[in-house]
Design an enzyme around this catalytic site. Sequence first.
Site, PDB file in Angstrom:
ATOM      1  N   LYS A   1     -43.186 -26.534  -0.517  1.00 13.49           N
ATOM      2  CA  LYS A   1     -43.982 -26.633   0.636  1.00 13.49           C
ATOM      3  C   LYS A   1     -45.312 -26.667   0.361  1.00 13.49           C
ATOM      4  O   LYS A   1     -46.392 -27.653   0.737  1.00 13.49           O
ATOM      5  CB  LYS A   1     -43.657 -25.872   1.679  1.00 13.49           C
ATOM      6  CG  LYS A   1     -42.434 -26.108   2.263  1.00 13.49           C
ATOM      7  CD  LYS A   1     -42.265 -27.413   3.113  1.00 13.49           C
ATOM      8  CE  LYS A   1     -40.984 -27.561   3.854  1.00 13.49           C
ATOM      9  NZ  LYS A   1     -40.928 -29.068   4.308  1.00 13.49           N
TER      10      LYS A   1
ATOM     11  N   TYR B   1     -38.479 -22.719  -1.922  1.00 12.57           N
ATOM     12  CA  TYR B   1     -38.941 -23.460  -0.696  1.00 12.57           C
ATOM     13  C   TYR B   1     -40.328 -23.561  -0.442  1.00 12.57           C
ATOM     14  O   TYR B   1     -40.974 -24.518  -0.181  1.00 12.57           O
ATOM     15  CB  TYR B   1     -38.401 -22.966   0.503  1.00 12.57           C
ATOM     16  CG  TYR B   1     -38.577 -23.425   1.971  1.00 12.57           C
ATOM     17  CD1 TYR B   1     -38.101 -24.636   2.380  1.00 12.57           C
ATOM     18  CD2 TYR B   1     -39.226 -22.745   2.603  1.00 12.57           C
ATOM     19  CE1 TYR B   1     -38.366 -25.066   3.547  1.00 12.57           C
ATOM     20  CE2 TYR B   1     -39.840 -23.155   3.940  1.00 12.57           C
ATOM     21  CZ  TYR B   1     -39.455 -24.380   4.313  1.00 12.57           C
ATOM     22  OH  TYR B   1     -39.691 -24.784   5.725  1.00 12.57           O
TER      23      TYR B   1
ATOM     24  N   SER C   1     -44.920 -25.615   5.614  1.00 12.08           N
ATOM     25  CA  SER C   1     -44.407 -24.426   6.254  1.00 12.08           C
ATOM     26  C   SER C   1     -45.166 -23.352   5.972  1.00 12.08           C
ATOM     27  O   SER C   1     -46.172 -23.286   5.045  1.00 12.08           O
ATOM     28  CB  SER C   1     -42.885 -24.438   5.863  1.00 12.08           C
ATOM     29  OG  SER C   1     -42.562 -22.838   6.128  1.00 12.08           O
TER      30      SER C   1
END
Length: 300
Positions: free
Chosen positions: A174, A170, A157
């Site tokens: 990633k 997150y 991402s």
Amino acid sequence: MAALENAVVLVTGGGRGLGRAHCLELAAQGAAVVVNDPGVGRDGDGGGAGPAADVVAEIKAAGGNAVPHTGSVTSWTDAADMVRTAVSTFGTLTGVVNNAGILRDEMITSATEQAWDAVIAVHLKGTFAVTRHACDFWRAQAKAGRQIDAHIVNTVSGAGLWGNIGQSAYSAAKAGIAGLTAVTALEMRRYGVAVNAISPLALTRMSAQFFSDRGSDPALDPACASPVVAWLQSAESSWLTGQILRIDGGKLSRVDGYTEAPHHYPAADGARLQYGEIGQAVSWLWGTAPRGLAGPLPVR
């Protein structure tokens, strides 16, 4: 002959959003698909067999071949069972799409251990667990003398590549997946396994809050990324490994990893930087000069 006629691909998080779109595209290109999805909510809570079963039904209604799997990528034994399910149902496994994910966004000053662990477990550990069991299968096949042409597609991402406020877990997960992609590519190339990642911009239940002003933008359709995923599962892509492709609607870009800038600042004595010159050196590297100097320093 369909492009993926002999492919058997496991897709994690395949019941909704990007995963669902990937499953449908893979099946449309001729692949048999293991649709893994435990049916949890956006935050990882709850669960149910519905999402995986619904996608399998869609694929079969269109004339494709698929089987559901409702295990969790956070479980070592469930990850192993996903690979076993592919092999026992379709005779082999030729590819994996690591797509499963959850969100529990928190600012770093209010982040909890529980939320951090949950996000890391699904994204990073989950990608590793499924990858490890699939690679173990392919390595054993290669050592038995079989020709392997397998493919892993991981999901990263922009938050992992460049950061995003409120997404420490997150983003870290990633970024970790990007590193895992590079290492797995290096280790598994000898066995005939290509490993790449995609960084898709897409409107899903996970990203809806970030695209509230672009809700009707067709460029954010999750299906925009799926042809790239299907191509990365094909023999045509086997030469490419260890790379990240960014997908923004109809635009495909190459994402380069960390690179060392072309200019360097040499130590005054040529051997070791001293504390007193670090500020000057860093300012020069970033194109500015410390207060009191007329301008950037020349390279010695």
